[in-house]
Enzyme design. Structure first.
Site, PDB file in Angstrom:
ATOM      1  N   HIS A 126      42.207 -63.015  41.265  1.00  0.00           N
ATOM      2  CA  HIS A 126      42.263 -64.113  42.014  1.00  0.00           C
ATOM      3  C   HIS A 126      43.543 -64.942  41.568  1.00  0.00           C
ATOM      4  O   HIS A 126      43.577 -66.216  42.280  1.00  0.00           O
ATOM      5  CB  HIS A 126      40.995 -64.867  42.258  1.00  0.00           C
ATOM      6  N   LYS A 145      58.413 -77.214  12.952  1.00  0.00           N
ATOM      7  CA  LYS A 145      57.658 -78.042  12.277  1.00  0.00           C
ATOM      8  C   LYS A 145      58.511 -78.791  11.359  1.00  0.00           C
ATOM      9  O   LYS A 145      57.859 -79.931  11.406  1.00  0.00           O
ATOM     10  CB  LYS A 145      56.691 -76.960  11.311  1.00  0.00           C
ATOM     11  N   GLU A 197      53.847 -63.186  17.586  1.00  0.00           N
ATOM     12  CA  GLU A 197      54.273 -63.761  16.335  1.00  0.00           C
ATOM     13  C   GLU A 197      54.821 -62.616  15.182  1.00  0.00           C
ATOM     14  O   GLU A 197      55.622 -62.649  14.483  1.00  0.00           O
ATOM     15  CB  GLU A 197      53.117 -64.419  15.613  1.00  0.00           C
TER      16      GLU A 197
END
Length: 543
Positions: A382, A511, A351
């Site tokens: 893994h 947004k 960001e």
């Protein structure tokens, strides 16, 4: 003209093209003193950056690039409160939050009285809750505190409190961030209204993710509490830069904790946003966190560039990204308590520096922020280590581990403590072994086993660069130092790339469009601007 046309940048490009871009780390490690020459230490933090494709000439050229970009001046501007956030015309004074009234000047000194005033209010509220004197509507003490926030209002406190989980606390802490309501629904089923307190944390106090969860929490409280004044006075605390909006929502001034516009969300855990941390470890522990960060601040502000940990780590990443074409970075902590550190750093780094426009307003022609990701190292072994060892992607790695554990008696010889000691040593062995194999590749195979690896499918190319960061133990102090180190590293990179790390305009449009899309989902006419895909998806939802 941008930094890419400068003499220092061109010198680094020539250095890479002349052989450093293709040299194998195994060759560099023929120097038996390499680890000593490429490591730095500050108090309880030790950084080994020897497993990078660098020489002393590389480091010197990178320092010259930093000096050309006036890095010492830019560090001073940050630390003294000049307006380094130029697109919003603000300082970035997160370092002032942890100065604790000392070693500051300029704007950072001016704000110290306000900071101390908030810390004192935090202390009073923390003591009241932890001592059982803050009571719910029925008169019972608060036992559970739920932090409702998202982004910087969630990730920092979540990461720190999870990392310090072995510290006992009289309060059960919970975190809600997701807008979809699943976290909220699942959590509330296991809590009691009479002993639950909510922290509503939002810088702007307009974040829809946070407010929607807060409304659900308020409705849940209303199932048992008819008087809204009791709900807000005994079951909600607000943390924001907007006291008027907190009061408008219902939170009284005495239940409000303030911070300021000059604190970026992803840099805000040091402010009142860190209130859940104080509830977990007490205010003495919170101040220890601030002190650890301040120690790294002072190092960053005063150390010579060649001996400056955040500076060196940043310059090495610049080298890897812009001259070795490595555009992925993995954060690999070897202790499950640091589980949320990769997610925290994803926000901090991407960001801040996920930008393609320079401070001048011109598009940059070079790569900036890498894609950053990670997982607890033993689990990642893994999962995606196959890609690290034999994939086609070049990836930089930061291995992070505590040298000691503090959740068992190191001098005890009980079976349990011996088992925990054994597990800790196994984790460290895996951490060191994985960075060694990533560096050396086939050269790490013991001679007596080489025949069993004689297959193209068992070939390990190596030459993947990494840093190993050791902290003495996981404590409030070392976490403060570690987070501040990454903050300053991120800032240094932004100075070299000539971008602003303190804004985040890239998150705003999504947004805005989400509000328009929400109206459409609520069965209002579809906007003509919607594309066919979005229209089709909405149709499938509203049918």
């Amino acid at each position: 003209m941008g930094v890419e046309t400068s003499s220092a940048w061109q010198a680094l490009q020539l250095h890479s093209d002349s052989g450093m871009g293709s040299i194998h780390l195994s060759k560099l490690f023929q120097d038996t003193n390499r680890q000593d020459d490429y490591s730095l230490e500050l108090s309880d933090v030790y950084v080994d950056f020897s497993k990078n494709r660098i020489t002393q000439e590389t480091v010197q050229l990178l320092i010259e690039l930093a000096e050309q970009q006036k890095l010492p001046k830019e560090i001073h501007r940050l630390m003294t409160g000049e307006h380094v956030n130029d697109t919003e015309d603000r300082p970035a004074l997160h370092t002032a939050l942890r100065a604790l009234g000392k070693d500051v000047s300029g704007g950072a000194e001016t704000v110290q009285p306000e900071i101390e005033q908030v810390l004192q209010k935090m202390e009073l509220m923390t003591k009241k809750i932890r001592s059982g004197h803050w009571r719910g509507y029925s008169g019972k003490p608060i036992t559970d505190v739920v932090n409702i926030g998202v982004g910087g209002s969630d990730l920092g406190p979540l990461m720190i409190t999870h990392s310090l989980q072995t510290i006992s606390s009289p309060i059960n802490l919970h975190f809600i961030s997701s807008i979809d309501g699943t976290q909220t629904s699942n959590l509330l089923r296991g809590l009691k209204q009479e002993t639950t307190l909510f922290i509503l944390a939002s810088k702007s106090f307009t974040t829809i993710d946070t407010l929607s969860n807060a409304e659900t929490a308020k409705d849940w409280l209303k199932e048992c509490i008819s008087d809204e004044r009791v709900i807000f006075s005994q079951h909600f605390i607000g943390v924001s830069t907007k006291p008027d909006k907190m009061q408008e929502w219902g939170i009284p001034p005495e239940n409000q904790l303030m911070f300021w516009d000059w604190v970026g969300g992803r840099y805000s855990l040091w402010s009142a946003i860190g209130f859940p941390i104080a509830l977990k470890i007490g205010m003495d522990g919170f101040r220890e966190l601030l002190q650890g960060a301040h120690e790294m601040d002072q190092h960053f502000a005063t150390a010579d560039l060649k001996k400056n940990i955040p500076v060196i780590l940043a310059l090495i990443d610049i080298w890897n990204i812009n001259f070795l074409n490595i555009h992925d970075k993995a954060i690999l902590p070897y202790d499950a308590r640091l589980r949320y550190l990769p997610a925290y750093l994803e926000q901090l780094v991407m960001e801040s520096n996920g930008k393609s426009v320079a401070r001048s307003g011109e598009s940059v022609p070079y790569k900036t922020c890498p894609v950053l990701w990670g997982e607890v190292g033993p689990n990642a072994q893994h999962a995606f280590y196959q890609l690290l060892h034999q994939g086609t992607q070049a990836v930089m790695c930061d291995f992070i581990a505590p040298v000691e554990r503090d959740d068992f008696d190191a001098n005890s010889h009980t079976e349990r403590d011996e088992s925990l000691r054994h597990q800790h040593e196994l984790a460290l062995a895996n951490c060191f072994a994985q960075s060694r194999v990533l560096m050396l590749g086939d050269n790490a195979i013991p001679s007596d086993l080489k025949a069993s690896f004689d297959s193209p499918f068992k070939h390990y190319p190596g030459n993947q660069p990494s840093n190993t960061i050791l902290i003495k133990t996981i404590s409030a102090k070392t976490l403060g130092m570690l987070v501040a180190m990454y903050e300053h590293k991120t800032y240094v990179e932004s100075v070299i790339w000539e971008i602003n790390p303190f804004d985040q305009w890239g998150v705003e449009l999504g947004k805005l469009i989400a509000k328009e899309t929400y109206n459409a989902i609520k069965d209002k006419p579809l906007a003509d601007s919607f594309d066919s895909s979005t229209k089709g998806l909405i149709d499938r939802v509203v049918k």
